[in-house]
Design an enzyme around this catalytic site. Sequence first.
Site, short mmCIF file in Angstrom:
data_model
loop_
_atom_site.label_atom_id
_atom_site.label_comp_id
_atom_site.label_asym_id
_atom_site.label_seq_id
_atom_site.Cartn_x
_atom_site.Cartn_y
_atom_site.Cartn_z
N PRO A 44 -5.88 -61.26 -15.06
CG PRO A 44 -7.25 -63.05 -14.51
CD PRO A 44 -6.22 -62.14 -13.93
CG ASN A 45 -9.81 -62.29 -19.15
OD1 ASN A 45 -9.43 -62.82 -20.19
ND2 ASN A 45 -10.31 -62.97 -18.13
NE ARG A 87 -13.01 -58.70 -19.25
CZ ARG A 87 -12.64 -58.67 -17.99
NH1 ARG A 87 -11.69 -57.85 -17.59
NH2 ARG A 87 -13.20 -59.46 -17.12
CE1 TYR A 144 -14.75 -54.95 -15.50
CE2 TYR A 144 -15.26 -56.17 -17.50
CZ TYR A 144 -15.14 -56.12 -16.13
OH TYR A 144 -15.39 -57.24 -15.37
CG ASN A 151 -8.19 -54.82 -11.53
OD1 ASN A 151 -8.72 -55.85 -11.10
ND2 ASN A 151 -8.80 -54.01 -12.39
CB ALA A 192 -11.37 -63.59 -12.77
CG HIS A 223 -13.91 -62.56 -7.83
ND1 HIS A 223 -14.29 -61.55 -6.97
CD2 HIS A 223 -13.93 -62.00 -9.07
CE1 HIS A 223 -14.51 -60.44 -7.67
NE2 HIS A 223 -14.30 -60.69 -8.94
CG ASP A 237 -1.70 -68.17 1.22
OD1 ASP A 237 -2.43 -67.59 2.05
OD2 ASP A 237 -1.77 -69.40 1.00
CD GLU A 243 -9.41 -56.51 -3.78
OE1 GLU A 243 -9.35 -56.52 -2.52
OE2 GLU A 243 -10.13 -57.29 -4.43
CG HIS A 246 -12.12 -55.09 -8.12
ND1 HIS A 246 -11.72 -56.22 -8.81
CD2 HIS A 246 -11.82 -55.29 -6.82
CE1 HIS A 246 -11.21 -57.08 -7.92
NE2 HIS A 246 -11.27 -56.54 -6.72
CG MET A 247 -11.08 -50.43 -13.83
SD MET A 247 -10.60 -50.85 -15.50
CE MET A 247 -10.70 -52.61 -15.41
CB SER A 248 -17.00 -53.10 -12.55
OG SER A 248 -16.46 -54.30 -12.02
NE ARG A 286 -19.70 -56.78 -13.08
CZ ARG A 286 -18.60 -57.15 -13.73
NH1 ARG A 286 -17.43 -56.66 -13.37
NH2 ARG A 286 -18.68 -58.00 -14.73
NE ARG A 298 -18.56 -60.32 -12.28
CZ ARG A 298 -17.69 -60.85 -13.16
NH1 ARG A 298 -16.41 -60.77 -12.96
NH2 ARG A 298 -18.14 -61.43 -14.27
C1 DQA Z 1 -12.58 -56.41 -12.29
C2 DQA Z 1 -13.80 -57.07 -11.67
C3 DQA Z 1 -13.67 -58.57 -11.67
O1 DQA Z 1 -14.85 -59.18 -11.11
C4 DQA Z 1 -13.51 -59.10 -13.08
O2 DQA Z 1 -13.28 -60.49 -13.06
C5 DQA Z 1 -12.46 -58.39 -13.86
C6 DQA Z 1 -12.31 -56.94 -13.70
C7 DQA Z 1 -12.73 -54.88 -12.41
O3 DQA Z 1 -11.71 -54.20 -12.58
O4 DQA Z 1 -13.85 -54.37 -12.32
O5 DQA Z 1 -11.78 -58.98 -14.68
O6 DQA Z 1 -11.45 -56.67 -11.48
#
Ligand code: DQA
Length: 149
Positions: free
Chosen positions: A12-13, A20, A25, A76, A79, A82, A89, A100, A102-104, A109, A113
């Site tokens: 998501p997002n 964003r 990011y 990725n 959210a 988390h 599952d 897995e 995550h960009m950040s 943080r 997270r």
């Molecule tokens: C994220 C880190 C997550 O905590 C966050 O909810 C995101 C982006 C990242 O790519 O850094 O939406 O997955």
Amino acid sequence: MKRPLIVVLNGPNLNMLGLRQPEIYGEATLDDVEQLCLQAAERLDVTIDFRQTNGEGELVSWVQECRGRASGIVINPAAYGHTSVALLDALLAVELPVIEVHMSNIHRREAFRHHTYVSQAARGVICGLGIRGYAHALQAVADMIEDEG
Ligand code: DQA
């Protein structure tokens, strides 16, 4: 020989990348991430299927569809990493190498997270390397596919 398929899933997002929180990011868009992944896939001689959804159920269904179809997954989960036991599952059920991304750097943080359910199904986790993390993740999955034949 047929190229192995690696499915690259985005949660998501991530469709809002570039708009964003660019201070966290960066300014690249999800299309830029897809281009970077396509270039990495060419180099690695693999095929990718790159997708994004805001829906938890859709993400779970896409993971399930990987069983028998794909050779590995880069995810990725954003959210949902988390929060989602359902996603964990599904990833455990497909029995494929999972990386897995995550960009950040989620460990620098907020405390909520720092834990991800998805990590429990992942062979490795890449975080804090920006969008390049996806290319590293594809390299890692391609290596695992090759090593494990
Ligand atoms: C994220 C880190 C997550 O905590 C966050 O909810 C995101 C982006 C990242 O790519 O850094 O939406 O997955």
